[in-house]
Design an enzyme around this catalytic site. Structure first.
Site: not given
Length: 396
Positions: A186, A214, A244
């Site tokens: 990240s 991610h 996300k």
């Protein structure tokens, strides 16, 4: 009246953070978290959101949440194992399994909860965990909770991973050995070397665990890093977040049916936390439908990310080894990094500084997250501000 010792500790600790440029100011948004945001009555270009695909404010997700809100109410009312499991939770888990191409899946209240739950439900004292040194904080905490022996290996160093795997297996000390890695890291935006990791795992009988917070929704036509490398049937644990690219909140573990049954029987956050609100689960289902129906948003995200990265590099900024839409702009010293972020803000660009202890000392950076919702005009404006601030503060 507060304890004097507590007061002294908190005041001195906060002052130390401020003196070293490590104190983080939290800003409240006056509205949604989109490509632009509003803070203190100012409109700002937003480059700090994890809302990769712009789904957090998508009308289809809002409609699904509103419908579920009327059908099920505001909260689930109980933990999943009593009577907090509603049909929408089962629908979400079935869809997650299809999305990740696994036999089954289990949903949790957050991605952090997933790592606290899954690692400690399988690993124990007498086991070993091989963990990449740059793994997320939730992985570190999950490993600590498990009581297993944690053996860190250098970031994405496959020679060292093989060495520690061989040594751990040949020692005969451990009942089970797990290798854990982020799918996408990240802070730097680089991708784990999953083909090599899986090959090493198969040689030494390691349990494979990939936290794809991610990567899900971004890589592998949206299905994530494991799908990106064609390894869906060779990874034991696929961890993901719903906060996300999915645009909502929550997390999940995807894997074999028996593994998921075990997690539902033994993972403590599942057993002792009230179930995800049904409206949240419904919004997640709607987001997954969008991702499985089309790759248009992912294509737009990658175009914007590449455009912005090239723009920063043309301005002379270092973007490290990123391979994803996470684009670090490496400034260096902590106070200068904090100042750079403040100067960006003054010019209308919201891009937060990331400094120690989140990243090593001397490697402070502005972490940029262009999304599918940004327009080229927004990105051009942000790049112009970057160039202006760089010149103003004399950054080489």
């Amino acid at each position: 009246m507060s304890s004097p010792s507590l007061t002294r500790f908190v005041r001195s600790s906060l002052e130390e953070l401020k003196q070293n440029g490590l104190f983080n100011q939290i800003d409240a948004l006056q509205g949604g978290n989109g490509p632009t945001i509003r803070i203190k009555d100012r409109s700002l270009i937003n480059l700090s959101s994890n809302n990769y695909l712009g789904l957090a404010s998508d009308e289809r997700l809002i409609a699904a949440a509103e419908k579920a809100l009327r059908q099920y109410g505001v909260g689930a009312g109980a933990v999943r194992t009593i009577n907090g499991t509603m049909e929408i939770h089962g629908e979400l888990e079935a869809k997650l399994a299809r999305f990740k191409q696994t036999e089954s899946a289990i949903a949790y209240q957050s991605g952090f909860n997933c790592n606290m739950a899954a690692i400690s439900a399988v690993m124990d004292a007498g086991d070993a965990i091989l963990s990449d040194e740059l793994n997320h904080a939730s992985i570190i905490d999950g490993c600590r909770l498990s009581k297993a022996k944690v053996i860190r290996y250098k970031h994405s160093d496959m020679e060292e991973l093989e060495r520690v795997a061989r040594a751990a297996r040949e020692s005969g000390q451990y009942a089970k050995i797990m290798v854990i890695t982020d799918g996408v890291f990240s802070m730097d935006g680089d991708i784990a070397k999953l083909p090599e990791i899986v090959a090493i795992a198969e040689r030494y009988d390691l349990i494979t665990y990939v936290d794809d917070a991610h990567g899900s929704g971004v890589l592998g036509e949206g299905a994530g890093t494991v799908k990106h490398f064609g390894l869906s049937d060779r990874v034991d644990f696929q961890i993901g977040t719903l906060s996300k690219a999915i645009g909502v909140v929550g997390g999940y573990v995807a894997g074999k049916q028996e593994l998921i049954e075990w997690l539902k029987a033994r993972s403590r956050p599942f057993l002792f936390s009230t179930a995800t609100p049904p409206a949240i689960a419904a919004a997640c289902v709607a987001a997954l439908d969008i991702l499985m129906d089309s790759t248009e948003l992912q294509a737009r995200l990658w175009r914007n990310a590449e455009y912005f990265r090239q723009g920063l590099e043309q301005l002379g900024f270092r973007t490290g080894h990123t391979e994803t839409p996470i684009i670090p702009c490496i400034i260096g010293e902590e106070k200068q990094t904090q100042r750079f972020s403040r100067e960006l803000l003054a010019e209308g660009v919201y891009a937060k500084a990331i400094v120690f202890p989140t990243v090593p000392k001397g490697l402070g950076r502005i972490r940029n997250m262009p999304t599918a919702a940004h327009t080229t005009a927004m990105l051009d404006e942000a790049l112009a501000v970057y160039g202006k601030v760089k010149k103003r503060i004399g950054l080489e």
